[in-house]
Design an enzyme around this catalytic site. Structure first.
Site, PDB file in Angstrom:
ATOM      1  N   ARG A  73     -17.017   3.395  -0.655  1.00  0.00           N
ATOM      2  CA  ARG A  73     -16.471   4.396   0.268  1.00  0.00           C
ATOM      3  C   ARG A  73     -15.406   5.207  -0.455  1.00  0.00           C
ATOM      4  O   ARG A  73     -15.024   4.911  -1.574  1.00  0.00           O
ATOM      5  CB  ARG A  73     -15.837   3.707   1.484  1.00  0.00           C
ATOM      6  N   ARG A  76      -8.790   4.280  -1.692  1.00  0.00           N
ATOM      7  CA  ARG A  76      -8.269   3.397  -2.726  1.00  0.00           C
ATOM      8  C   ARG A  76      -8.421   1.939  -2.298  1.00  0.00           C
ATOM      9  O   ARG A  76      -9.450   1.554  -1.774  1.00  0.00           O
ATOM     10  CB  ARG A  76      -6.847   3.815  -3.046  1.00  0.00           C
ATOM     11  N   TYR A  77      -7.400   1.102  -2.525  1.00  0.00           N
ATOM     12  CA  TYR A  77      -7.521  -0.314  -2.167  1.00  0.00           C
ATOM     13  C   TYR A  77      -7.161  -0.545  -0.702  1.00  0.00           C
ATOM     14  O   TYR A  77      -6.204   0.035  -0.176  1.00  0.00           O
ATOM     15  CB  TYR A  77      -6.611  -1.174  -3.039  1.00  0.00           C
ATOM     16  N   TYR A  79      -7.012  -3.875   2.331  1.00  0.00           N
ATOM     17  CA  TYR A  79      -7.119  -5.300   2.642  1.00  0.00           C
ATOM     18  C   TYR A  79      -7.927  -5.492   3.914  1.00  0.00           C
ATOM     19  O   TYR A  79      -7.795  -4.731   4.885  1.00  0.00           O
ATOM     20  CB  TYR A  79      -5.725  -5.912   2.836  1.00  0.00           C
ATOM     21  N   GLY A 157     -16.049   2.841   7.884  1.00  0.00           N
ATOM     22  CA  GLY A 157     -15.431   3.257   9.131  1.00  0.00           C
ATOM     23  C   GLY A 157     -13.938   3.039   9.156  1.00  0.00           C
ATOM     24  O   GLY A 157     -13.189   3.779   8.531  1.00  0.00           O
ATOM     25  N   PHE A 158     -13.475   1.972   9.848  1.00  0.00           N
ATOM     26  CA  PHE A 158     -12.042   1.820  10.082  1.00  0.00           C
ATOM     27  C   PHE A 158     -11.658   0.347  10.131  1.00  0.00           C
ATOM     28  O   PHE A 158     -12.507  -0.539  10.265  1.00  0.00           O
ATOM     29  CB  PHE A 158     -11.635   2.483  11.400  1.00  0.00           C
ATOM     30  N   CYS A 175      -4.028   1.733   0.395  1.00  0.00           N
ATOM     31  CA  CYS A 175      -4.510   3.120   0.401  1.00  0.00           C
ATOM     32  C   CYS A 175      -3.657   4.025  -0.476  1.00  0.00           C
ATOM     33  O   CYS A 175      -3.609   5.243  -0.280  1.00  0.00           O
ATOM     34  CB  CYS A 175      -4.579   3.673   1.822  1.00  0.00           C
TER      35      CYS A 175
END
EC number: 2.3.1.181
Length: 219
Positions: A73, A76-77, A79, A157-158, A175
């Site tokens: 996606r 960035r990173y 969790y 998605g989220f 992020c």
């Protein structure tokens, strides 16, 4: 188009990330071919980090040695872990306007409206992706958004922090944003957050679709 044309799936327990990724990619391809309905899939993962296409290795510390997966996606990173509601949203934009920017904006609005039903005033922050709240005298991130669009079908998605172990976020720069903390519904005093959030999200599905399709009114 109505919400009855979209499958709503909630998976209990913790779903391994590779398993979820494979299932999501297969479903997106089936949607593109017209062989399966669009899908909103809610789940939780065991503790892990995912790397988006813009991930910077300098932003990964990972002192607890959690698995790290390439997500495919944007971003960035991020969790993922227990107590966090993850939503994979597989929508056919070829049928709904072919506007990726509108999709992301509508997705943000859907989450903000659902959180409002729980008494949480969330908002977009200019220049910072994600869902934000005012907490303890500053702005804090309560939700992340990372999407991919393949042949006009959306993937990923989220995530919304319901009651995860917030210390796990310290293994990354979430992020890519180091200046602001992360928070959760639990930290903000919201009880029974996951059940209530899921319900609010489902109740707002039609509004999300109307916004996505650029409708000015229902009906």
């Amino acid at each position: 188009m109505t919400e009855t044309q979209i499958e709503w799936q909630v998976t209990p327990g913790l779903t391994p990330y590779p398993e979820a990724l494979a299932a999501m990619e297969a479903r997106a391809e089936a949607i593109r071919k017209g062989e399966a309905p669009e899908l909103v899939w809610l789940l939780e993962h065991p503790p892990l980090y995912t790397a988006g296409t813009s991930a910077d290795p300098a932003e990964l510390f990972n002192p607890q040695g959690f698995p790290v997966y390439d997500a495919g996606r944007g971003g960035r990173y991020t969790y993922h872990g227990p107590g966090q509601r993850v939503g994979y949203v597989m929508i056919d934009l070829a049928r709904r306007g072919r506007d990726v920017r509108r999709f992301v904006h509508s997705l943000e609005g859907w989450l903000i409206a659902a959180l409002a039903e729980l008494g949480v005033e969330a908002f977009r922050a200019p220049g910072r992706i994600g869902i934000w709240v005012a907490h303890n005298g500053t702005e804090a991130k309560i939700g992340a958004i990372g999407v991919r669009v393949r042949r006009w079908v959306t993937l990923h998605g989220f995530s919304i922090n319901v009651a995860p172990e917030l210390s796990h976020f310290s293994g990354i720069v979430p992020c890519g944003i180091a200046e602001f903390p992360v928070t959760s519904l639990g930290e903000m005093g919201v009880s029974n957050g996951q059940t209530r959030f899921d319900l609010a999200l489902k109740q707002g599905l039609d509004d999300f679709l109307f916004a996505l399709e650029g409708a000015t009114e229902k009906g």
